[in-house]
Design an enzyme around this catalytic site. Structure first.
Site, PDB file in Angstrom:
ATOM      1  N   ASP A  59       0.836  -1.203   0.000  1.00 11.14           N
ATOM      2  CA  ASP A  59       0.000   0.000   0.000  1.00 11.14           C
ATOM      3  C   ASP A  59       0.870   1.252   0.000  1.00 11.14           C
ATOM      4  O   ASP A  59       0.371   2.370  -0.043  1.00 11.14           O
ATOM      5  CB  ASP A  59      -1.014  -0.013   1.153  1.00 11.14           C
ATOM      6  CG  ASP A  59      -0.354   0.116   2.521  1.00 11.14           C
ATOM      7  OD1 ASP A  59       0.876  -0.038   2.609  1.00 11.14           O
ATOM      8  OD2 ASP A  59      -1.093   0.352   3.496  1.00 11.14           O
ATOM      9  N   LYS A 128      -1.161  -9.239   3.535  1.00 11.74           N
ATOM     10  CA  LYS A 128      -0.409  -8.707   4.673  1.00 11.74           C
ATOM     11  C   LYS A 128      -1.294  -7.693   5.382  1.00 11.74           C
ATOM     12  O   LYS A 128      -2.005  -6.933   4.718  1.00 11.74           O
ATOM     13  CB  LYS A 128       0.879  -8.026   4.213  1.00 11.74           C
ATOM     14  CG  LYS A 128       1.641  -7.328   5.341  1.00 11.74           C
ATOM     15  CD  LYS A 128       3.012  -6.860   4.906  1.00 11.74           C
ATOM     16  CE  LYS A 128       3.034  -5.511   4.256  1.00 11.74           C
ATOM     17  NZ  LYS A 128       2.542  -4.409   5.111  1.00 11.74           N
ATOM     18  N   GLU A 130      -1.336  -4.901   8.957  1.00 14.54           N
ATOM     19  CA  GLU A 130      -0.509  -4.255   9.980  1.00 14.54           C
ATOM     20  C   GLU A 130      -1.111  -4.419  11.372  1.00 14.54           C
ATOM     21  O   GLU A 130      -2.337  -4.343  11.534  1.00 14.54           O
ATOM     22  CB  GLU A 130      -0.386  -2.753   9.667  1.00 14.54           C
ATOM     23  CG  GLU A 130       0.358  -2.470   8.380  1.00 14.54           C
ATOM     24  CD  GLU A 130       0.560  -0.968   8.126  1.00 14.54           C
ATOM     25  OE1 GLU A 130       0.248  -0.151   9.015  1.00 14.54           O
ATOM     26  OE2 GLU A 130       1.045  -0.646   7.022  1.00 14.54           O
ATOM     27  N   GLU A 197       9.447  -3.486  10.707  1.00 18.58           N
ATOM     28  CA  GLU A 197       9.869  -2.234  10.068  1.00 18.58           C
ATOM     29  C   GLU A 197      10.391  -1.248  11.101  1.00 18.58           C
ATOM     30  O   GLU A 197       9.722  -0.963  12.106  1.00 18.58           O
ATOM     31  CB  GLU A 197       8.682  -1.623   9.297  1.00 18.58           C
ATOM     32  CG  GLU A 197       9.042  -0.297   8.632  1.00 18.58           C
ATOM     33  CD  GLU A 197       8.064   0.175   7.574  1.00 18.58           C
ATOM     34  OE1 GLU A 197       7.124  -0.585   7.230  1.00 18.58           O
ATOM     35  OE2 GLU A 197       8.241   1.294   7.065  1.00 18.58           O
TER      36      GLU A 197
HETATM   37  O1  KIV Z   1       3.523  -1.072   1.670  1.00 19.65           O
HETATM   38  C1  KIV Z   1       4.718  -1.411   1.729  1.00 19.65           C
HETATM   39  O2  KIV Z   1       5.515  -1.140   0.839  1.00 19.65           O
HETATM   40  C2  KIV Z   1       5.160  -2.142   2.909  1.00 19.65           C
HETATM   41  C3  KIV Z   1       6.622  -2.443   3.033  1.00 19.65           C
HETATM   42  C4  KIV Z   1       7.323  -1.271   3.565  1.00 19.65           C
HETATM   43  C5  KIV Z   1       6.874  -3.652   3.847  1.00 19.65           C
HETATM   44  O3  KIV Z   1       4.380  -2.456   3.749  1.00 19.65           O
END
Ligand code: KIV
Length: 304
Positions: A59, A128, A130, A197
């Site tokens: 994202d 993925k 968060e 991160e």
């Molecule tokens: O959206 C993204 O690019 C990410 C990476 C920084 C892992 O979540």
């Protein structure tokens, strides 16, 4: 010993795709896992050709591609289009769809529904999301639906405002311990891997040592099981201030700018197009065409 509960197997992987189980084996062999973001089909193809193991339809596209100041505005519809393009380009790497802000926070039902859209409509292999805490239930629900989930802890850009900005996380013992506990909880909830991160290297190293699932670091030091960087950062395409953890491997932005300026100069100075860029037609056809146009003009003049 794995503390992961038994889960239904994920949907059948595409032929030639890296099996997701290979990632834990790579961790066990201490073979670094390579992940890169991509946002379109050429990006997916180039990442594949370069040997990336994982491609994240991140994202971060909200900032790198769509011109926003943060990742928050990214929508499901935008992420579906971008991720679909990536999966058209990438063959061997697993493609992970980044669930945008608002697509998983509200309820387990929403989270599962949106994860299913990424798999069915965009061809993603995994998603993925968060955070931990309330998000652990989301992880469990999505994994129970048969979709692999990658976790993301530390600097989680969707909640950068709550974290006090884009800055390193887990720098006190108390905060590092919270990160550690969250990482273990995400593993227990069924995540197959975890992005860390902007986390102090020793904290990431300890988490990596104590988890059975692989950690993928971005600004989390050399001891993670893999590393990820953002496409535009690697290639020198992003003009904002780069984070400390970014390493630029090319200056593609500069190459693009100078190629476009050369094109503009060629057009303005009549150097482009040349003979080789131009289509011809047989002389006799051209003669017929010209005389037909003249006839048309004569008729038009008589009518006028
Ligand atoms: O959206 C993204 O690019 C990410 C990476 C920084 C892992 O979540």
């Amino acid at each position: 010993m794995s503390i992961r509960p038994q889960r239904p197997a994920p949907a059948t992987p595409a032929p030639g795709r890296l099996p997701i189980t290979e990632l834990s084996e790579m961790k066990a062999r201490r073979q670094p896992i390579v992940m890169v973001t991509a946002y379109d089909a050429p990006g997916g193809r180039l990442a594949d050709q370069a040997g990336a193991d994982l491609v994240l339809g991140g994202d971060s596209a909200a900032m790198t591609v769509l011109g926003h100041d943060s990742t928050v505005p990214a929508t499901m519809e935008e992420m579906l289009i971008l991720t679909r393009a990536v999966t058209r380009g990438a063959r061997r790497p697993l493609v992970i769809a980044d669930m945008p802000f608002g697509s998983f926070q509200v309820s387990d039902e929403d989270a599962v529904g949106n994860a299913i859209r990424f798999v069915k409509e965009a061809g993603a292999d995994a998603v993925k999301l968060e955070g931990a805490g309330a998000m652990l239930a989301r992880v469990k629900a999505i994994v129970d639906a048969g979709i692999p989930v990658m976790g993301h802890l530390g600097l989680t850009p969707q909640s950068a405002t709550m974290l006090g900005g884009f800055k390193a996380q887990g720098r006190s013992a108390e905060k590092a311990l919270r990160l550690y506990d969250d990482a273990r909880a995400l593993e227990a909830a069924g995540c197959f891997a975890l992005v860390l991160e902007a986390v102090p290297a020793p904290v990431a190293a300890r988490i990596t040592r104590d988890l059975t699932i692989p950690t993928i670091g971005i600004g989390a030091g050399p001891d993670c099981d893999g590393q990820v960087l953002v496409w535009h950062d690697i290639l020198g395409l992003y003009e904002g201030r780069a984070a400390r953890f970014v390493k630029r491997y090319a200056e593609i932005g500069e190459s693009i700018r100078s190629a476009l300026a050369e094109f503009a100069g060629d057009v303005r100075e009549h150097r482009f197009p040349e003979e080789q860029h131009t289509y011809a037609m047989p002389d006799d056809e051209l003669t017929v065409f010209e005389s037909a146009v003249s006839d048309h003009q004569e008729h038009a003049e008589h009518r006028g």
